[in-house]
Write a protein that holds these residues in place. Structure first.
Motif, PDB file in Angstrom:
ATOM      1  N   ASP A 107      45.152  47.600  44.342  1.00  0.00           N
ATOM      2  CA  ASP A 107      45.553  46.455  45.176  1.00  0.00           C
ATOM      3  C   ASP A 107      44.725  46.389  46.465  1.00  0.00           C
ATOM      4  O   ASP A 107      44.719  45.365  47.152  1.00  0.00           O
ATOM      5  N   ILE A 108      44.032  47.470  46.777  1.00  0.00           N
ATOM      6  CA  ILE A 108      43.182  47.530  47.974  1.00  0.00           C
ATOM      7  C   ILE A 108      41.787  46.995  47.670  1.00  0.00           C
ATOM      8  O   ILE A 108      41.238  46.199  48.421  1.00  0.00           O
ATOM      9  N   ASP A 120      49.227  50.979  53.756  1.00  0.00           N
ATOM     10  CA  ASP A 120      50.533  50.962  53.090  1.00  0.00           C
ATOM     11  C   ASP A 120      51.681  51.405  54.010  1.00  0.00           C
ATOM     12  O   ASP A 120      52.855  51.300  53.627  1.00  0.00           O
ATOM     13  N   GLN A 145      49.626  46.352  54.798  1.00  0.00           N
ATOM     14  CA  GLN A 145      48.955  45.688  53.669  1.00  0.00           C
ATOM     15  C   GLN A 145      49.941  44.969  52.739  1.00  0.00           C
ATOM     16  O   GLN A 145      49.512  44.209  51.864  1.00  0.00           O
ATOM     17  N   HIS A 146      51.236  45.217  52.926  1.00  0.00           N
ATOM     18  CA  HIS A 146      52.262  44.480  52.156  1.00  0.00           C
ATOM     19  C   HIS A 146      53.381  44.078  53.129  1.00  0.00           C
ATOM     20  O   HIS A 146      53.750  44.873  53.990  1.00  0.00           O
TER      21      HIS A 146
HETATM   22 FE   LIG Z   1      49.124  48.897  48.821  1.00  0.00          FE
END
Ligand SMILES: [Fe+2]
Ligand SMILES: [Fe+2]
Length: 242
Positions: A78-79, A160, A216-217
């Motif tokens: 996801d990065i 994260d 990041q989320h």
């Molecule tokens: Fe992530």
């Protein structure tokens, strides 16, 4: 994909996310851009599935030739699973990413982009007159992991850490901190393996002057919610899968 300017000074920070075309089973992610007079850095540019949306939104803020640098906080898909496509698009760019993940991240495709390995102790990225600090965040959750701190904008991009599992279309800033912890608890307890690493990171980050913590989320933290997050995370036992 939406983009929102979160800092405007001698340079800019832009947050990208809340992609309405995202498939339900894929975790929603935030991407960030630091824009100076002549250069742009993309932070955790995202998965292969959002590459097209991310590129077209990024081009609203900068021409292609000014997107010169990428940063990957760690090796997760996801990065940075979009790397192989960026590699065909930004042939003169540099990717800053952890040293120990180079042999793994290159599996996404990194032929023309220059991989700049970040040593365990961290370092800096210089974009025109802006100097960004790479803050070690090892084992949070990846064994080699970095966050990006901008002392001028007072923004910490925290990968994260601070992530929340949210419904699609959630607001971009935390408004009610206590209610928000319920969306973060499981993620931090399950994905973060080490209480010792957590305590080490908190000690390091408490010395930084932070206006916005940008994960990041999920939602970003602003003002007093940054300190509230650090206190909450400090008290939370992590690595509970055992
Ligand atoms: Fe992530
Ligand atoms: Fe991750």
């Amino acid at each position: 994909m939406k983009s929102t300017k979160i800092y405007e000074g001698s340079h800019q920070w832009i947050m990208f996310g809340r992609d309405e075309h995202k498939v339900d089973k894929i975790i929603d992610s935030n991407q960030y851009m630091v824009r100076t007079a002549t250069r742009c850095l993309l932070l955790d540019p995202g998965g292969i599935e959002i590459f097209a949306a991310m590129l077209s939104e990024a081009l609203h803020h900068a021409p292609l030739e000014q997107i010169t640098d990428l940063f990957a906080s760690h090796q997760d898909p996801d990065i940075i699973s979009s790397l192989g496509l960026w590699d065909q698009t930004l042939i003169h760019a540099k990717l800053y990413a952890p040293t120990i993940w180079e042999g793994f991240i290159r599996h996404y495709g990194c032929e023309s982009i220059e991989y700049v390995p970040i040593p365990d102790e961290g370092g800096t990225i210089k974009l025109d007159s802006v100097e960004l600090r790479l803050i070690p965040a090892h084992y949070l959750h990846s064994s080699a992991n970095f966050h990006v701190y901008d002392p001028q904008a007072k923004i910490l991009m925290s990968g994260d850490v601070g992530a929340a599992l949210e419904a699609a279309g959630a607001p971009i800033f935390v408004d009610k901190f206590d209610a928000h912890t319920e969306k973060m608890r499981y993620f931090h307890q399950r994905w973060m393996p080490s209480n010792r690493a957590k305590a080490d990171w908190i000690e390091r980050v408490r010395t930084l002057d932070i206006d916005i913590m940008a994960p990041q989320h999920g939602r970003m933290f602003k003002g007093d919610d940054v300190k509230r997050f650090l206190d909450w995370f400090d008290a939370l036992p992590v690595g509970i899968a055992v």
